[in-house]
Design a protein around this motif. Sequence first.
Motif, PDB file in Angstrom:
ATOM      1  N   MET A   1      67.679  42.883 -11.991  1.00 22.38           N
ATOM      2  CA  MET A   1      66.856  41.906 -11.269  1.00 22.38           C
ATOM      3  C   MET A   1      65.572  42.553 -10.773  1.00 22.38           C
ATOM      4  O   MET A   1      65.535  43.754 -10.530  1.00 22.38           O
ATOM      5  N   ARG A   2      64.558  41.737 -10.636  1.00 23.89           N
ATOM      6  CA  ARG A   2      63.291  42.173 -10.038  1.00 23.89           C
ATOM      7  C   ARG A   2      63.013  41.235  -8.870  1.00 23.89           C
ATOM      8  O   ARG A   2      62.802  40.040  -9.067  1.00 23.89           O
ATOM      9  N   ILE A   3      63.055  41.804  -7.673  1.00 22.11           N
ATOM     10  CA  ILE A   3      62.948  41.008  -6.456  1.00 22.11           C
ATOM     11  C   ILE A   3      61.750  41.457  -5.630  1.00 22.11           C
ATOM     12  O   ILE A   3      61.502  42.657  -5.482  1.00 22.11           O
ATOM     13  N   VAL A   4      61.020  40.485  -5.098  1.00 19.90           N
ATOM     14  CA  VAL A   4      59.898  40.754  -4.196  1.00 19.90           C
ATOM     15  C   VAL A   4      60.280  40.292  -2.803  1.00 19.90           C
ATOM     16  O   VAL A   4      60.675  39.136  -2.613  1.00 19.90           O
ATOM     17  N   LEU A   5      60.182  41.201  -1.832  1.00 17.71           N
ATOM     18  CA  LEU A   5      60.416  40.852  -0.429  1.00 17.71           C
ATOM     19  C   LEU A   5      59.067  40.684   0.252  1.00 17.71           C
ATOM     20  O   LEU A   5      58.289  41.631   0.331  1.00 17.71           O
ATOM     21  N   LEU A   6      58.809  39.491   0.761  1.00 17.65           N
ATOM     22  CA  LEU A   6      57.572  39.208   1.479  1.00 17.65           C
ATOM     23  C   LEU A   6      57.863  39.030   2.964  1.00 17.65           C
ATOM     24  O   LEU A   6      58.963  38.652   3.352  1.00 17.65           O
ATOM     25  N   GLY A   7      56.853  39.290   3.784  1.00 20.22           N
ATOM     26  CA  GLY A   7      56.997  39.110   5.224  1.00 20.22           C
ATOM     27  C   GLY A   7      56.011  39.981   5.956  1.00 20.22           C
ATOM     28  O   GLY A   7      55.538  40.989   5.410  1.00 20.22           O
ATOM     29  N   PRO A   8      55.681  39.634   7.191  1.00 18.44           N
ATOM     30  CA  PRO A   8      54.709  40.400   7.963  1.00 18.44           C
ATOM     31  C   PRO A   8      55.241  41.766   8.368  1.00 18.44           C
ATOM     32  O   PRO A   8      56.454  42.026   8.281  1.00 18.44           O
ATOM     33  N   PRO A   9      54.366  42.665   8.820  1.00 24.55           N
ATOM     34  CA  PRO A   9      54.811  43.975   9.315  1.00 24.55           C
ATOM     35  C   PRO A   9      55.824  43.789  10.436  1.00 24.55           C
ATOM     36  O   PRO A   9      55.639  42.958  11.319  1.00 24.55           O
ATOM     37  N   GLY A  10      56.930  44.536  10.378  1.00 26.46           N
ATOM     38  CA  GLY A  10      57.937  44.435  11.426  1.00 26.46           C
ATOM     39  C   GLY A  10      59.012  43.404  11.170  1.00 26.46           C
ATOM     40  O   GLY A  10      59.926  43.230  11.987  1.00 26.46           O
ATOM     41  N   ALA A  11      58.955  42.721  10.018  1.00 25.46           N
ATOM     42  CA  ALA A  11      59.951  41.688   9.717  1.00 25.46           C
ATOM     43  C   ALA A  11      61.304  42.284   9.352  1.00 25.46           C
ATOM     44  O   ALA A  11      62.309  41.571   9.320  1.00 25.46           O
ATOM     45  N   GLY A  12      61.332  43.580   9.056  1.00 30.70           N
ATOM     46  CA  GLY A  12      62.590  44.226   8.693  1.00 30.70           C
ATOM     47  C   GLY A  12      62.773  44.380   7.197  1.00 30.70           C
ATOM     48  O   GLY A  12      63.893  44.631   6.728  1.00 30.70           O
ATOM     49  N   LYS A  13      61.690  44.258   6.436  1.00 26.62           N
ATOM     50  CA  LYS A  13      61.782  44.353   4.977  1.00 26.62           C
ATOM     51  C   LYS A  13      62.354  45.701   4.544  1.00 26.62           C
ATOM     52  O   LYS A  13      63.220  45.762   3.670  1.00 26.62           O
ATOM     53  N   GLY A  14      61.875  46.780   5.155  1.00 28.31           N
ATOM     54  CA  GLY A  14      62.332  48.110   4.764  1.00 28.31           C
ATOM     55  C   GLY A  14      63.813  48.315   5.021  1.00 28.31           C
ATOM     56  O   GLY A  14      64.545  48.819   4.159  1.00 28.31           O
ATOM     57  N   THR A  15      64.268  47.922   6.217  1.00 27.58           N
ATOM     58  CA  THR A  15      65.680  48.065   6.577  1.00 27.58           C
ATOM     59  C   THR A  15      66.576  47.299   5.607  1.00 27.58           C
ATOM     60  O   THR A  15      67.574  47.823   5.092  1.00 27.58           O
ATOM     61  N   GLN A  16      66.224  46.053   5.350  1.00 29.59           N
ATOM     62  CA  GLN A  16      67.051  45.220   4.480  1.00 29.59           C
ATOM     63  C   GLN A  16      66.957  45.660   3.021  1.00 29.59           C
ATOM     64  O   GLN A  16      67.951  45.601   2.289  1.00 29.59           O
ATOM     65  N   ALA A  17      65.780  46.124   2.601  1.00 32.88           N
ATOM     66  CA  ALA A  17      65.616  46.579   1.221  1.00 32.88           C
ATOM     67  C   ALA A  17      66.476  47.810   0.953  1.00 32.88           C
ATOM     68  O   ALA A  17      67.088  47.940  -0.119  1.00 32.88           O
ATOM     69  N   ARG A  18      66.542  48.715   1.935  1.00 34.40           N
ATOM     70  CA  ARG A  18      67.375  49.911   1.757  1.00 34.40           C
ATOM     71  C   ARG A  18      68.847  49.541   1.627  1.00 34.40           C
ATOM     72  O   ARG A  18      69.575  50.093   0.796  1.00 34.40           O
ATOM     73  N   ARG A  19      69.299  48.592   2.459  1.00 32.38           N
ATOM     74  CA  ARG A  19      70.703  48.158   2.382  1.00 32.38           C
ATOM     75  C   ARG A  19      70.977  47.487   1.048  1.00 32.38           C
ATOM     76  O   ARG A  19      72.036  47.704   0.430  1.00 32.38           O
ATOM     77  N   LEU A  20      70.043  46.675   0.605  1.00 31.90           N
ATOM     78  CA  LEU A  20      70.221  45.968  -0.655  1.00 31.90           C
ATOM     79  C   LEU A  20      70.229  46.942  -1.835  1.00 31.90           C
ATOM     80  O   LEU A  20      71.004  46.795  -2.778  1.00 31.90           O
ATOM     81  N   SER A  21      69.373  47.954  -1.743  1.00 24.61           N
ATOM     82  CA  SER A  21      69.330  48.974  -2.791  1.00 24.61           C
ATOM     83  C   SER A  21      70.657  49.721  -2.879  1.00 24.61           C
ATOM     84  O   SER A  21      71.185  49.985  -3.971  1.00 24.61           O
ATOM     85  N   GLU A  22      71.226  50.059  -1.715  1.00 20.42           N
ATOM     86  CA  GLU A  22      72.506  50.782  -1.681  1.00 20.42           C
ATOM     87  C   GLU A  22      73.644  49.938  -2.246  1.00 20.42           C
ATOM     88  O   GLU A  22      74.555  50.457  -2.900  1.00 20.42           O
ATOM     89  N   SER A  23      73.597  48.629  -1.998  1.00 24.73           N
ATOM     90  CA  SER A  23      74.704  47.775  -2.422  1.00 24.73           C
ATOM     91  C   SER A  23      74.591  47.318  -3.871  1.00 24.73           C
ATOM     92  O   SER A  23      75.589  46.931  -4.477  1.00 24.73           O
ATOM     93  N   THR A  24      73.380  47.358  -4.437  1.00 23.79           N
ATOM     94  CA  THR A  24      73.188  46.854  -5.804  1.00 23.79           C
ATOM     95  C   THR A  24      72.775  47.933  -6.801  1.00 23.79           C
ATOM     96  O   THR A  24      72.911  47.734  -8.007  1.00 23.79           O
ATOM     97  N   GLY A  25      72.251  49.055  -6.297  1.00 19.26           N
ATOM     98  CA  GLY A  25      71.764  50.099  -7.189  1.00 19.26           C
ATOM     99  C   GLY A  25      70.331  49.897  -7.636  1.00 19.26           C
ATOM    100  O   GLY A  25      69.795  50.693  -8.415  1.00 19.26           O
ATOM    101  N   MET A  26      69.683  48.833  -7.164  1.00 18.20           N
ATOM    102  CA  MET A  26      68.293  48.592  -7.541  1.00 18.20           C
ATOM    103  C   MET A  26      67.380  49.673  -6.974  1.00 18.20           C
ATOM    104  O   MET A  26      67.656  50.243  -5.915  1.00 18.20           O
ATOM    105  N   ASN A  27      66.292  49.943  -7.679  1.00 18.01           N
ATOM    106  CA  ASN A  27      65.309  50.924  -7.235  1.00 18.01           C
ATOM    107  C   ASN A  27      64.449  50.312  -6.146  1.00 18.01           C
ATOM    108  O   ASN A  27      63.748  49.326  -6.378  1.00 18.01           O
ATOM    109  N   HIS A  28      64.520  50.863  -4.929  1.00 15.13           N
ATOM    110  CA  HIS A  28      63.743  50.353  -3.795  1.00 15.13           C
ATOM    111  C   HIS A  28      62.351  50.976  -3.811  1.00 15.13           C
ATOM    112  O   HIS A  28      62.212  52.185  -3.612  1.00 15.13           O
ATOM    113  N   LEU A  29      61.352  50.160  -4.037  1.00 13.85           N
ATOM    114  CA  LEU A  29      59.971  50.637  -4.045  1.00 13.85           C
ATOM    115  C   LEU A  29      59.266  50.156  -2.776  1.00 13.85           C
ATOM    116  O   LEU A  29      58.967  48.973  -2.629  1.00 13.85           O
TER     117      LEU A  29
END
Length: 213
Positions: free
Chosen positions: A1-29
């Motif tokens: 999958m190729r997923i784009v996370l949008l949201g303002p600074p401080g929305a928690g994109k980084g925190t959630q992206a890291r968790r999602l990467s760990e659970s799915t194996g996707m490359n977190h950029l």
Amino acid sequence: MRIVLLGPPGAGKGTQARRLSESTGMNHLSTGDMLRAEVAAGSELGLVAKGYMDKGELLPDSTIIAMIQQHLANPAGVLLDGFPRTVVQAESLDESLETANQPIDKIVHMSVDVDELVKRLSSRAICKDCQTPYNLVSDAPSKEGVCDKCGGEVIVRDDDKPEAVLNRMKVYEELTAPVLDYYKSRGDVAEIIATGSPDSVFEELSQAIGSGK
């Protein structure tokens, strides 16, 4: 999958992206993490980036696009956090993925109240040495200014200081918010409210992308 996370600074994109990467194996950029690594290394890109980041401004599109395009190919999928930030970047991403026959599968917008965002960002701190993150309100180091893990100096990054936070919000509204409209015009944006606990937001995010994690 190729997923784009949008949201303002401080929305928690980084925190959630890291968790999602760990659970799915996707490359977190994460463009933010990638650029901060360049700054820490003192590279040519890092020196240029620091001048923009310290003022809460975005780097030129061409610089970010070139950096991201080097990491798009991954069999396990790609999770884009902090990119695209402008419509030009979004269009360039579409072109790159279409050329590789790897279109975006899901776009998720994480929505948070502006006052909450300013509060979150102004409370963030990080260890200069080991990069352990802290929250000065809810998760401060045991000894002020000293990392619990390595004893390094805990600082508030220049781009998280109040004056830079306000400028980041302004930049977001002027340049990045139109990216949401760009994707909404295609009708493929999933909206989630990111004001709950990290666990509840992660559950909502997982449901939005259909991961079931």
